[in-house]
Design an enzyme around this catalytic site. Structure first.
Site, PDB file in Angstrom:
ATOM      1  N   ASP A  13      42.427  12.372  23.059  1.00 21.46           N
ATOM      2  CA  ASP A  13      42.245  13.666  23.711  1.00 21.46           C
ATOM      3  C   ASP A  13      40.744  13.799  23.918  1.00 21.46           C
ATOM      4  O   ASP A  13      40.016  14.155  22.988  1.00 21.46           O
ATOM      5  CB  ASP A  13      42.786  14.799  22.842  1.00 21.46           C
ATOM      6  CG  ASP A  13      42.573  16.170  23.470  1.00 21.46           C
ATOM      7  OD1 ASP A  13      42.497  16.262  24.709  1.00 21.46           O
ATOM      8  OD2 ASP A  13      42.482  17.152  22.707  1.00 21.46           O
ATOM      9  N   GLU A  73      44.732  11.564  27.594  1.00 19.87           N
ATOM     10  CA  GLU A  73      45.005  12.787  28.355  1.00 19.87           C
ATOM     11  C   GLU A  73      44.044  12.865  29.535  1.00 19.87           C
ATOM     12  O   GLU A  73      42.833  12.706  29.375  1.00 19.87           O
ATOM     13  CB  GLU A  73      44.837  14.008  27.456  1.00 19.87           C
ATOM     14  CG  GLU A  73      45.244  15.297  28.131  1.00 19.87           C
ATOM     15  CD  GLU A  73      45.217  16.481  27.183  1.00 19.87           C
ATOM     16  OE1 GLU A  73      44.469  17.435  27.481  1.00 19.87           O
ATOM     17  OE2 GLU A  73      45.936  16.454  26.171  1.00 19.87           O
ATOM     18  N   ASP A 148      42.955  19.098  18.342  1.00 23.23           N
ATOM     19  CA  ASP A 148      42.594  17.987  19.215  1.00 23.23           C
ATOM     20  C   ASP A 148      43.223  16.692  18.690  1.00 23.23           C
ATOM     21  O   ASP A 148      43.598  15.815  19.470  1.00 23.23           O
ATOM     22  CB  ASP A 148      41.074  17.829  19.282  1.00 23.23           C
ATOM     23  CG  ASP A 148      40.391  19.112  19.701  1.00 23.23           C
ATOM     24  OD1 ASP A 148      40.073  19.256  20.887  1.00 23.23           O
ATOM     25  OD2 ASP A 148      40.195  19.985  18.827  1.00 23.23           O
TER      26      ASP A 148
END
Length: 188
Positions: A13, A73, A148
């Site tokens: 992420d 992501e 996260d």
């Protein structure tokens, strides 16, 4: 060293203040948590130093856990162009570390990841974390303070789910498109 897993997926992420990471081991058709955590970057004022730390940390995770694939992501498009550019750079640096180690990389939009984990693309970070905890049997004491980390683990689990789908469900709708997407699997 022989791995106990058939495949290891690293999920990232990307972020310029906090970067999340999650490692998922796959044995047969069963995924399990290997590790997850965050890299806190807000103590570095220089943006380029933050990018260097991202590269170094992703490289060290790859060297330590020897993943086979990276799931990352994709930056979502917000209104602040400067933030989006910084996020894109962070993503690019993480991808460069994976490419340096010859890992295949797959990007997923945040809504796609949330949809895969919770069944809805509008899920909150907390809902994603709770579903991961349930799905991967993660003890409450192992849940991270920063979401996260669970977002990164969700990216890895999303990739696992996508790889379990038959080729046609993954977007291959004809032999011609399959051959175009997988030239290495076709004898000529």
């Amino acid at each position: 060293m022989e791995s106990e897993f058939d495949k290891i997926i690293i999920g990232i992420d990307p972020g310029t203040n906090v970067m999340g990471y999650g490692l998922l081991g796959v044995k047969g058709k069963k995924p399990s948590l290997i590790a997850m955590g965050v890299l806190k970057l807000n103590r570095y004022e220089d943006h380029y130093l933050r990018l260097r730390r991202i590269f170094e940390r992703v490289t060290s995770l790859i060297d330590e856990y020897l993943p086979d694939e990276m799931s990352i992501e994709a930056p979502f498009y917000g209104k602040n162009v400067q933030s989006m550019l910084k996020l894109g750079r962070a993503q690019g640096v993480a991808m460069a570390a994976a490419l340096h180690h010859d890992l295949s990389i797959t990007e997923y939009e945040p809504r796609k990841i949330k949809q895969a984990i919770t069944g809805t693309g509008a899920a909150s970070k907390e809902q994603v974390a709770a579903m991961l905890q349930r799905e991967l049997n993660i003890a409450p004491s192992e849940m991270p303070d920063f979401l996260d980390a669970t977002d990164a683990l969700a990216a890895a689990l999303c990739h696992f789910y996508e790889c379990q789908k038959p080729a046609f469900a993954r977007g291959v709708h004809s032999w011609k498109s399959y051959i175009a997407q997988h030239p290495d699997r076709v004898k000529r």
